[in-house]
Enzyme design. Sequence first.
Site, short mmCIF file in Angstrom:
data_model
loop_
_atom_site.label_atom_id
_atom_site.label_comp_id
_atom_site.label_asym_id
_atom_site.label_seq_id
_atom_site.Cartn_x
_atom_site.Cartn_y
_atom_site.Cartn_z
N HIS A 89 0.82 -1.21 0.00
CA HIS A 89 0.00 0.00 0.00
C HIS A 89 0.85 1.26 0.00
CE1 HIS A 89 -3.29 -2.77 0.81
NE2 HIS A 89 -3.96 -1.88 0.09
N ARG B 251 -10.44 4.91 -1.04
CA ARG B 251 -9.91 4.02 0.01
C ARG B 251 -10.07 4.74 1.35
NH1 ARG B 251 -5.90 2.51 -4.27
NH2 ARG B 251 -5.73 0.25 -4.28
N ARG C 24 -15.40 3.07 -0.40
CA ARG C 24 -15.21 1.73 0.16
C ARG C 24 -15.14 1.88 1.67
NH1 ARG C 24 -9.94 -1.69 -1.41
NH2 ARG C 24 -8.79 -0.22 -0.14
N GLU D 225 -12.15 -9.71 -4.30
CA GLU D 225 -10.70 -9.79 -4.10
C GLU D 225 -10.28 -11.10 -3.46
OE1 GLU D 225 -9.50 -6.03 -2.13
OE2 GLU D 225 -11.31 -6.19 -0.95
N ASN E 267 -5.29 -6.54 -6.84
CA ASN E 267 -4.10 -6.64 -5.98
C ASN E 267 -4.27 -7.78 -4.98
OD1 ASN E 267 -3.43 -4.31 -7.32
ND2 ASN E 267 -4.07 -2.96 -5.67
N ASP E 268 -5.38 -7.75 -4.26
CA ASP E 268 -5.60 -8.82 -3.29
C ASP E 268 -5.98 -10.12 -3.98
OD1 ASP E 268 -5.03 -8.01 -0.61
OD2 ASP E 268 -6.57 -6.48 -0.89
N ARG F 298 1.50 -10.11 -0.91
CA ARG F 298 1.88 -9.02 -1.80
C ARG F 298 2.96 -8.12 -1.22
NH1 ARG F 298 -3.80 -5.52 -1.66
NH2 ARG F 298 -2.63 -3.69 -2.26
N CYS G 66 -10.54 -2.12 -10.16
CA CYS G 66 -9.90 -0.99 -9.49
C CYS G 66 -8.53 -1.32 -8.92
CB CYS G 66 -10.81 -0.43 -8.40
SG CYS G 66 -11.07 -1.57 -7.05
#
Length: 535
Positions: A182, A289, A326, A425, A448-449, A459, A496
């Site tokens: 992140h 986020r 979110r 995710e 990503n997840d 990650r 996203c």
Amino acid sequence: MITLTGKKVSEGIAIGKLSFYKRDIKEVRHIYVKDVEKEISRLQKAKERALFELQELYEISIREVGKANAAIFEMQQDILDNDRLWNRITSIILEEKLNAEYAVKTATEEYLKDNRDKGNEADVRDAAIRMIRILSRSWKDKLYVDEPFIMAAGDLYPSEAVQLDKERVLGFVTKYGTVNSHTAIIARTKGIPSVIALGESLKAEYEGKMIIVDGYEGKIYIEPDYTLLTRMKRRQDENKVHITNLERLKGKENITQSGQKIDICANIGMREDIERVIRSDAGGVGLFRSEFLFMENGNRAPTEEQQFQAYKLAAESMGMNRVVIRTADLGGDKRAEFLEMEKEHNPAMGLRGIRMSLEKEEMFKTQLRAILRASIYGNVQIMFPMITKVEEVIKAKEYLEGVKQELKAEKAFFDENIKVGVMIETPAAVMLSGELAREVDFFSIGTNDLTQFTLGMDRTNEAVMSHYDTKHPALLKMIRIVTNNVHLEGKTISVCGDLAADLSMTEFFVQIGVDELSVAPDQVLGLRKKIREIQ
Ligand code: PEP
Ligand code: MG
């Protein structure tokens, strides 16, 4: 001139003086405490946390720079376990009834005075600073120096990276870190050129030296020669021209040569990013986020009013364009100080996302209230992260319903038909995408997840990065399945995660009929250009 090679995480060229980020302590105050037992327990917790951080640094350093160099972190753990020092700290709290921060500071100073010849002063100080920083939970004041500069650090926590001010931090470079963390995402969202994972070759002695960060190539140059400096300045100018050329695409459609359209939205994390979205000409905010609001707020959760103001600003700024908020996706590498989370063996798979929100009822309800209240100022939508089963969505919607009733009773205004979506995710969400699609209005794929859970690779773990295939065929197959399933239910889908910005994937997304791509604000126009070139 010295050249160091690391990993690129955010494009661009930055030129400036290097300054190492010191996790220094704010002025330690002398405070009398009534409940000394509570103070001792706070101290114990801080020690556990400090030992945990040092162990993490030790393990990373062993992999990166070998046992001999990693030994300093082991030494600092021993310092925190030193009986003499520890007994003195606790006696200051118990007998003098003083606060833990002050006790650590005073005991450390006394210890250093008595042990001058030991030659470990820097490590003792470092260990004490770590303890005080954890106890006082504040490093915000220390992030900035007067002039714009290039920041260097061992690694930056996402909670620290969110506080970087682009006007002041021209670029940043770190010894450790991964491109999917992140911290890296924050650098891209803010558009700060950065190179990470430079290892121990990023030395403290470079402090104050002129450096160039080449975020395109993943290199940094210390004391560059005249020729390189001129070349890089030219590159900066070319980049400006490139951006100006892209600006011509503002107001144009995201449409392929054959007439297929796709929406482009932007990902944001903080109030300050909203202006960048407006400048980017994105069609809205595809991912807010919101947890970043929680991470930059120190040791208190943001209040309903603080959150409401941030969401309202986003909603108003975007007009009729959608703003997908979110709910706090805290946990994993996104740690908020106020949560005082227990140490988890594997935080990526721990208490996070919707699991955390459903446990922290008050925090969740406060956030839902703030989002609902902001919903009348624009086109606000809610999205729940890290979903693994239908029941979680039903439960989250029940909370939403409860909060709507509360607001109604208070005669507050909100959008009764606010749209609700979920993030896809986890492989579980992929497998249940048909069922989930019936419960919500839209999906957004967090690649990503989804990558880390599909591949079973953390990650943020540097050791597995060479195996970390963000375009793994299994992942692409999943994206296809989810897109089909959501469309069968007549609902929409966006991507996203970072894969949305990978221009080698744009044609694939268009082909399978993804409705929207949501990327960092600086990536919007480049993506529009790519879409317009597709046949
Ligand atoms: C993702 O997982 O792809 C995502 C968009 O969420 P985050 O990167 O914040 O975990
Ligand atoms: Mg995610």
